[in-house]
Write an enzyme that holds these catalytic residues in place. Structure first.
Site, PDB file in Angstrom:
ATOM      1  N   TYR A 156      87.662  -9.055  -6.459  1.00 56.66           N
ATOM      2  CA  TYR A 156      88.337 -10.228  -7.060  1.00 56.66           C
ATOM      3  C   TYR A 156      88.334 -10.555  -8.562  1.00 56.66           C
ATOM      4  CZ  TYR A 156      89.305 -11.511  -2.127  1.00 56.66           C
ATOM      5  OH  TYR A 156      89.710 -11.592  -1.028  1.00 56.66           O
ATOM      6  N   GLU A 191      91.025  -5.796   0.233  1.00 56.68           N
ATOM      7  CA  GLU A 191      90.965  -7.379  -0.049  1.00 56.68           C
ATOM      8  C   GLU A 191      91.302  -7.452  -1.468  1.00 56.68           C
ATOM      9  OE1 GLU A 191      88.630 -10.263   1.170  1.00 56.68           O
ATOM     10  OE2 GLU A 191      87.985  -9.454   3.195  1.00 56.68           O
ATOM     11  N   TRP A 232      94.594 -10.129   0.286  1.00 55.06           N
ATOM     12  CA  TRP A 232      94.157 -11.259   0.847  1.00 55.06           C
ATOM     13  C   TRP A 232      94.747 -12.421   0.282  1.00 55.06           C
ATOM     14  CZ3 TRP A 232      90.603 -11.743   4.755  1.00 55.06           C
ATOM     15  CH2 TRP A 232      90.157 -13.258   5.139  1.00 55.06           C
ATOM     16  N   GLU A 257      88.449 -21.323   3.907  1.00 53.24           N
ATOM     17  CA  GLU A 257      87.950 -20.566   3.038  1.00 53.24           C
ATOM     18  C   GLU A 257      86.522 -20.829   3.028  1.00 53.24           C
ATOM     19  OE1 GLU A 257      88.368 -18.035   1.277  1.00 53.24           O
ATOM     20  OE2 GLU A 257      86.793 -17.964  -0.134  1.00 53.24           O
ATOM     21  N   TRP A 258      85.745 -20.608   4.142  1.00 52.03           N
ATOM     22  CA  TRP A 258      84.264 -20.565   4.431  1.00 52.03           C
ATOM     23  C   TRP A 258      83.643 -22.124   3.931  1.00 52.03           C
ATOM     24  CZ3 TRP A 258      83.560 -17.230   7.983  1.00 52.03           C
ATOM     25  CH2 TRP A 258      84.207 -15.973   7.993  1.00 52.03           C
ATOM     26  N   HIS A 314      83.100  -9.728  10.531  1.00 54.44           N
ATOM     27  CA  HIS A 314      83.392 -10.546   9.349  1.00 54.44           C
ATOM     28  C   HIS A 314      82.819 -11.939   9.476  1.00 54.44           C
ATOM     29  CE1 HIS A 314      86.587 -10.927   5.978  1.00 54.44           C
ATOM     30  NE2 HIS A 314      85.894 -11.948   5.898  1.00 54.44           N
ATOM     31  N   ASN A 364      82.168  -6.321   6.891  1.00 53.43           N
ATOM     32  CA  ASN A 364      83.012  -6.941   5.824  1.00 53.43           C
ATOM     33  C   ASN A 364      81.872  -7.350   4.898  1.00 53.43           C
ATOM     34  OD1 ASN A 364      85.356  -7.887   4.138  1.00 53.43           O
ATOM     35  ND2 ASN A 364      84.111  -9.817   4.544  1.00 53.43           N
ATOM     36  N   GLU A 365      82.039  -6.799   3.391  1.00 58.23           N
ATOM     37  CA  GLU A 365      81.192  -7.321   2.604  1.00 58.23           C
ATOM     38  C   GLU A 365      79.539  -7.559   2.635  1.00 58.23           C
ATOM     39  OE1 GLU A 365      82.995 -10.749   0.835  1.00 58.23           O
ATOM     40  OE2 GLU A 365      84.781  -9.579  -0.022  1.00 58.23           O
TER      41      GLU A 365
HETATM   42  C1  GBH Z   1      85.947 -12.264   0.392  1.00 56.69           C
HETATM   43  O1  GBH Z   1      84.833 -12.678  -0.038  1.00 56.69           O
HETATM   44  C2  GBH Z   1      85.719 -12.502   1.874  1.00 56.69           C
HETATM   45  O2  GBH Z   1      85.673 -11.432   2.538  1.00 56.69           O
HETATM   46  C3  GBH Z   1      86.947 -13.367   2.436  1.00 56.69           C
HETATM   47  O3  GBH Z   1      86.680 -13.817   3.726  1.00 56.69           O
HETATM   48  C4  GBH Z   1      87.326 -14.701   1.630  1.00 56.69           C
HETATM   49  O4  GBH Z   1      88.047 -15.501   2.301  1.00 56.69           O
HETATM   50  C5  GBH Z   1      87.963 -14.091   0.413  1.00 56.69           C
HETATM   51  O5  GBH Z   1      86.900 -12.837  -0.263  1.00 56.69           O
HETATM   52  C6  GBH Z   1      88.118 -15.273  -0.530  1.00 56.69           C
HETATM   53  O6  GBH Z   1      86.918 -15.763  -1.107  1.00 56.69           O
HETATM   54  O7  GBH Z   1      82.659 -16.017  -9.893  1.00 56.69           O
HETATM   55  O8  GBH Z   1      84.448 -14.449 -10.899  1.00 56.69           O
HETATM   56  O9  GBH Z   1      81.945 -13.850 -10.777  1.00 56.69           O
HETATM   57  C7  GBH Z   1      84.707 -12.824  -1.579  1.00 56.69           C
HETATM   58  C8  GBH Z   1      83.301 -12.774  -2.253  1.00 56.69           C
HETATM   59  C9  GBH Z   1      81.932 -13.436  -3.892  1.00 56.69           C
HETATM   60  C10 GBH Z   1      84.151 -12.804  -4.535  1.00 56.69           C
HETATM   61  C11 GBH Z   1      81.701 -14.309  -5.321  1.00 56.69           C
HETATM   62  C12 GBH Z   1      83.965 -13.625  -5.877  1.00 56.69           C
HETATM   63  C13 GBH Z   1      82.599 -14.158  -7.433  1.00 56.69           C
HETATM   64  C14 GBH Z   1      83.438 -14.102  -8.561  1.00 56.69           C
HETATM   65  N1  GBH Z   1      83.337 -13.462  -3.431  1.00 56.69           N
HETATM   66  N2  GBH Z   1      82.713 -13.472  -6.176  1.00 56.69           N
HETATM   67  S1  GBH Z   1      82.998 -14.567 -10.139  1.00 56.69           S
END
Ligand code: GBH
Length: 445
Positions: A295, A351, A397, A404-405, A120, A164-165
């Site tokens: 998401y 998630e 999640w 949060e990165w 991850h 992961n992803e």
């Molecule tokens: C995940 O990444 C990770 O696995 C996790 O570590 C992290 O904390 C969690 O999600 C929350 O961020 O702008 O509406 O088009 C998520 C990766 C990439 C998901 C960008 C949402 C954009 C949505 N994200 N994406 S939108």
């Protein structure tokens, strides 16, 4: 309306090592690319890093007690590669390994199914110094790391997740430079993508050939693509985005090929040069399940001025505090898309969740927004199940607020609130609500 789930439906929660563990220099952990990236000025919100995070490394027993109290059935965590080897490669760090043995043992003692992600995003920095995922040498180091973890916990972990992803850490880390290692290079991105896929496939092969009894799969971040209008060019644009973000990572693993749109693109030639004869067969070694992180959806419009002739259009209306559109039906649509294009492989939502502006009021957090978000997504998942989708579990999640990165600590995704000063844990209303959902195994609307 009552939405009843199957009695074996696996309700869980998810976290990731660098986001929660802290203890960055304890017991021989070596630096990861996220230590380097977050400590380089300008990369993360206010320079936030994971040095302390939630101090889960020292508080895991307390955290597992909370899981138990809530009746959580499965706990998805990730293993920190920098804790396992002193040199990132072969010199075992017993203390680091022991942490995960203890964690898994404690979970099993409490009847919680351990779900472990091998990668991850916290790559040992020492491997990045040799090119990271863009150097094919990394494949053997990853497979060795996986073999050490399988030897230690192969049959104790209920589900192994290799990565992961892949799309997120590869595009954001190697193409856009907004995640570690902060590179912006298309050539290196394509090499890294292919090496990650090979590392995944070799690991699955090893696991299967060693006859462990449990399951292995991968987690992808997927988003259903909606054309901005009914116009042909918007429909094509949506398909292109789908090729880049979804099929580029689904197809190699589940179909043994890269999407035509990518291969027929000028840069597809670079990819064709990289692929060797047996690669696709290794990469597509059968997995037991697919993990999906959902998401939001993507709305895509044709745009002449963009490199790949399309762009994503932000939507008005309801959003989380990440600015992401709340679109529960996208989950149902996505699950059906997987079924239609990739067959009936068992699926898990590994998630789904949301960040909101939580307020601590008299020691409580009344996070009604998060409850509403989760409730609507659970219902959407249930509708997909009724439409024939093979969905077997759902991990929220996240179990607790965390790092949060690039967004640092201000974005809170947790069911559990973390006071970052005292490291105190406080269950939010959403945690109590989720606990009730698990107990009932149904949702009423
Ligand atoms: C995940 O990444 C990770 O696995 C996790 O570590 C992290 O904390 C969690 O999600 C929350 O961020 O702008 O509406 O088009 C998520 C990766 C990439 C998901 C960008 C949402 C954009 C949505 N994200 N994406 S939108």
């Amino acid at each position: 309306m009552k939405y009843q789930f199957d009695k074996d439906f696996l309700w869980g929660v998810a976290t990731a090592s660098y986001q929660i563990e802290g203890a960055y220099d304890q017991d021989g952990r070596i630096p990861s690319i996220w230590d380097t990236f977050s400590k380089t000025p300008g990369n993360t919100y206010m320079g936030h890093n994971g040095d302390e995070a939630c101090d889960h490394y020292n508080k895991f027993k307390e955290d597992i007690a909370l899981l138990k109290k809530l009746g959580i059935k499965a706990y998805r965590f990730s293993i920190s590669w920098p804790r396992i080897f002193k040199d990132g490669k072969y010199k075992l760090n017993e203390k680091g390994l022991k942490f995960y043995k203890d964690l898994v043992e404690e979970l099993k003692k409490n009847d919680i199914k351990p779900i472990a992600t091998l990668y991850h995003w916290d790559l040992p920095q020492i491997l990045q110094d040799e090119g990271g995922w863009s150097n094919p040498e990394i494949i053997k180091y990853f497979v060795h790391y996986a073999s050490v973890m399988f030897n230690a916990l192969g049959d104790d972990v209920e589900q192994w997740i290799t990565f992961n992803e892949t799309s997120v850490f590869l595009y954001l880390g190697y193409l856009y430079g907004i995640h570690a290692p902060g590179i912006k290079n298309l050539d290196l991105t394509l090499k890294a993508i292919h090496n990650v896929h090979l590392a995944h496939g070799e690991t699955v092969k090893l696991f299967k050939n060693s006859n462990y009894k449990n399951q292995i799969g991968i987690t992808l971040n997927l988003s259903p693509n909606y054309p901005y209008s009914v116009e042909e060019k918007d429909i094509i644009a949506a398909k292109t985005n789908d090729a880049f973000w979804n099929r580029m990572f689904l197809d190699p693993i589940l179909k043994g090929s890269y999407p035509e749109e990518i291969l027929n693109n000028p840069f597809g030639n670079t990819l064709k040069e990289i692929i060797k004869d047996d690669d696709m067969e290794i990469i597509s070694h059968p997995i037991d399940f697919l993990g999906i992180n959902y998401y939001s959806r993507s709305v895509i419009k044709h745009d002449e001025n963009e490199t790949f002739k399309y762009k994503s259009i932000p939507q008005d209306g309801e959003k989380t505090s990440m600015g992401w559109e709340v679109y529960p039906d996208g989950l149902r649509v996505l699950l059906n898309y997987i079924k239609e294009n990739y067959g009936n492989i068992p699926l898990y939502i590994t998630e789904n969740g949301a960040a909101y502006e939580d307020k601590l009021e008299n020691g409580k957090i009344h996070d009604i927004d998060r409850i509403n978000y989760l409730k609507r997504h659970f219902i959407s998942a249930k509708k997909a199940i009724d439409e024939g989708v093979n969905l077997k579990g759902y991990y929220v999640w996240s179990f607790m607020d965390n790092y949060e990165w690039a967004e640092g600590y201000v974005k809170r995704f947790g069911l559990t609130y973390i006071d970052y000063e005292t490291k105190q844990r406080i269950l939010k209303d959403s945690a109590k609500w989720y606990s009730q959902v698990i107990k009932n195994n149904f949702i009423e609307e």
